[in-house]
Design an enzyme around this catalytic site. Structure first.
Site, PDB file in Angstrom:
ATOM      1  N   ALA A 316      24.147  48.535  35.736  1.00 14.09           N
ATOM      2  CA  ALA A 316      25.346  47.795  36.166  1.00 14.09           C
ATOM      3  C   ALA A 316      25.422  46.463  35.424  1.00 14.09           C
ATOM      4  CB  ALA A 316      25.319  47.556  37.673  1.00 14.09           C
ATOM      5  N   TRP A 319      26.614  47.151  32.001  1.00 15.54           N
ATOM      6  CA  TRP A 319      28.053  47.435  32.007  1.00 15.54           C
ATOM      7  C   TRP A 319      28.838  46.135  31.831  1.00 15.54           C
ATOM      8  CZ3 TRP A 319      32.049  45.600  34.986  1.00 15.54           C
ATOM      9  CH2 TRP A 319      33.270  46.256  34.852  1.00 15.54           C
ATOM     10  N   HIS A 320      28.337  45.054  32.447  1.00 17.12           N
ATOM     11  CA  HIS A 320      29.059  43.785  32.378  1.00 17.12           C
ATOM     12  C   HIS A 320      29.097  43.211  30.965  1.00 17.12           C
ATOM     13  CE1 HIS A 320      28.886  43.895  36.740  1.00 17.12           C
ATOM     14  NE2 HIS A 320      29.840  42.990  36.731  1.00 17.12           N
ATOM     15  N   GLY A 321      28.041  43.426  30.228  1.00 15.20           N
ATOM     16  CA  GLY A 321      28.064  42.884  28.882  1.00 15.20           C
ATOM     17  C   GLY A 321      26.858  43.350  28.091  1.00 15.20           C
ATOM     18  N   PHE A 459      34.377  42.259  29.499  1.00 14.35           N
ATOM     19  CA  PHE A 459      33.551  43.395  29.913  1.00 14.35           C
ATOM     20  C   PHE A 459      34.282  44.704  29.676  1.00 14.35           C
ATOM     21  CE2 PHE A 459      32.227  40.048  33.160  1.00 14.35           C
ATOM     22  CZ  PHE A 459      31.389  39.445  32.244  1.00 14.35           C
TER      23      PHE A 459
END
Lengths: 459, 79
Positions: A316, A319-321, A459
């Site tokens: 997760a 996923w953000h960066g 993102f």
């Protein structure tokens, strides 16, 4: 094209009018919204439209074959994840590899390779993956019409920063006749104005007045100012992202579509697991349903559950960066969730501290998220122990007022908001529109010059 | 669930947009020049906007948006 701009206001005024004009013809309405979504996306870079069309085609074909053929499901998921990996993580991996190889010729060549990150790719590929998975699980019937899937993937209100809409919620709505009543319009007006206020006033001014100066130069700050800036960033990112979600949900409502709520006063959470039920709900539930539960979820030994949590939250974070700071942020959230699970039911009287302790942990973990690299993170941590700063950023009245406002949004009873919404719903249509227009003009007037991008666009 | 009120809502929004254009100085003109090139229709679009702007300037409409903005920024210390 971003929401709080005159350009988007004009775009939406045209699309909204055309949507009403073709309200009785479902096929025309679908075509209009797809065309509008592609125009909206092309405003960044028209080449990204080809990518989005490709993702839609993979999802459509994968959905058709997923129920009967495991290979079709596997292939489409691999293609979708591969697309995301290529565009989002290619630079990160090549740069990391180049740093590892240091002085070699290959390192020099690798560091020259770059791929542009298409805006919103993390959001629409996740929607595409969930569509294929839901078809494979038999939770939804695959769509034969590729334009249905194209609209689901590209629908412009949620295209670039969510909420991550589920096909099971969205697709049935495109088959229904257009029906926007006073209640939907009233809710939309309140959501759009509250979203614009959160973004254009609270988030943008907090960023300029407090957060950016402190994070840009932590070496000169003292502990009090730095702590306030960390709190300020917590408020900024909440108002930035939940503001975008509010506007997206409001715009979709005006066009006749309902999205799920994406935030639920997250800073009043009584624990990390409660926080993730309130923060970016559409992503949290996506990760729970398509990653955590397939990994085994809460089943198995405590050690196995801990591994599941760490793996899920680290992904997760990624996923953000594409960066080590985001990986660390996700991993630390996983660790905190595992620790919370281990002590659950044993905190006794200390449970009264659950809200402030959760807030402190969440704020502390925003530091690596905001500070882009390790040196920046360490500099902020160091500033948090410094008694005096030789060039500490001045704390102004407006900055303190914005922090208070941001906190209040997490604490005010929801029934107050419902009461305001009820009042707007009871207004005649012309008054609802006048309120939306007057509020928008006032918020545009109150905003800073220029357009500050939304944090979650990256993102 | 009915759809009554939507045409009124739309008409009011467009009326508000026209009022905003009349009373906001050269905001819309600046926006048009800042937009990406619209290709074949670009000159045509700009021609319409410039003619509309000439008309607005001839009316001598005050820039109420700038005044409202100044008042808000001074009152709340937004700088």
């Amino acid at each position: 094209m971003v929401f709080p701009t005159l350009q988007f206001v004009l775009f939406f005024a045209v699309v909204y009018g055309l949507n009403l004009a073709v309200a009785g013809a479902a096929a025309w309405r679908k075509a209009l919204l797809i065309a509008a979504s592609y125009v909206f996306y092309a405003a960044w870079d028209w080449r990204f439209c080809l990518l989005m069309a490709g993702v839609s085609a993979i999802a459509w074909a994968g959905g058709l074959g997923a129920r009967r053929h495991r290979w079709a499901r596997g292939l489409s998921i691999v293609l979708l994840i591969g697309t995301l990996a290529l565009f989002k993580y290619f630079n990160f991996f090549t740069l990391s590899l180049a740093q590892l190889l240091q002085d070699s010729v290959l390192a020099r060549d690798l560091s020259l390779l770059r791929v542009i990150l298409p805006v919103g790719i993390s959001f629409y590929t996740f929607q595409a993956i969930s569509y294929v998975m839901d078809c494979a699980r038999g939770e939804i019937a695959p769509r034969r019409n590729p334009f249905d899937v194209a609209l689901y993937i590209s629908f412009f209100p949620q295209l670039v920063a969510g909420p991550i809409v589920r096909a099971a919620d969205f697709l049935p709505q495109i088959d229904r006749p257009f029906a926007v009543d006073a209640a939907m319009r009233g809710a939309a007006v309140v959501l759009i104005l509250s979203g614009l206020f959160k973004k254009m006033v609270v988030a943008n001014y907090l960023s300029v007045l407090l957060v950016d100066p402190v994070f840009a130069y932590p070496e000169g700050q003292d502990a009090a100012v730095t702590a306030l800036a960390v709190l300020g960033y917590g408020i900024q990112i909440y108002c930035d992202f939940s503001g975008y979600s509010d506007i997206a949900i409001g715009i979709a409502l005006l066009l006749g579509y309902r999205f799920m709520r994406n935030f639920d006063q997250p800073y009043r959470a009584r624990g990390l697991s409660d926080f993730w039920r309130r923060w970016h709900i559409s992503l949290s539930s996506w990760i729970r349903d398509y990653l955590y539960i397939p990994l085994g979820g809460n089943r198995g030994t405590p050690a196995r559950v801990t591994v599941n949590l760490l793996l899920t939250m680290t992904l997760a974070g990624l996923w953000h960066g594409a960066g080590w700071n985001f990986l660390a942020w996700g991993f630390l959230h996983g660790l905190a969730l595992a620790a919370e699970r281990a002590i659950r039911g044993r905190t006794g009287a200390l449970s009264v501290l659950s809200i402030p302790v959760t807030l402190l942990i969440v704020l502390a973990l925003w530091i690596p998220f905001r500070a882009s690299d390790w040196d920046g993170t360490l500099a902020i941590l160091s500033a948090l122990t410094r008694a005096e700063g030789f060039a500490a950023t001045a704390i102004t009245g407006p900055a303190l007022a914005l922090i208070a406002l941001g906190l209040a949004m997490n604490w005010l009873p929801m029934r107050w908001r419902d009461r305001v919404e009820g009042g707007v719903i009871r207004l005649p249509a012309w008054a609802q529109a006048a309120l939306l227009a007057a509020g928008t003009v006032t918020l545009f007037a109150a905003a800073q010059d220029g357009v500050a991008p939304f944090i979650y666009f990256q993102f | 669930m009915g759809t009554r009120g939507n045409p009124t809502f739309l008409a009011t929004l467009w009326a508000a947009l026209i009022l905003a254009w009349i009373f906001s100085g050269e905001q819309f003109l600046d926006l048009m020049f800042a937009m990406p090139d619209a290709g074949a229709v670009d000159d045509w679009l700009l021609g319409i906007v410039v003619r509309a702007e000439d008309m607005r300037a001839a009316w001598g409409a005050p820039d109420l948006f700038a005044s409202w903005r100044g008042l808000l920024h001074r009152t709340f210390g937004l700088g």
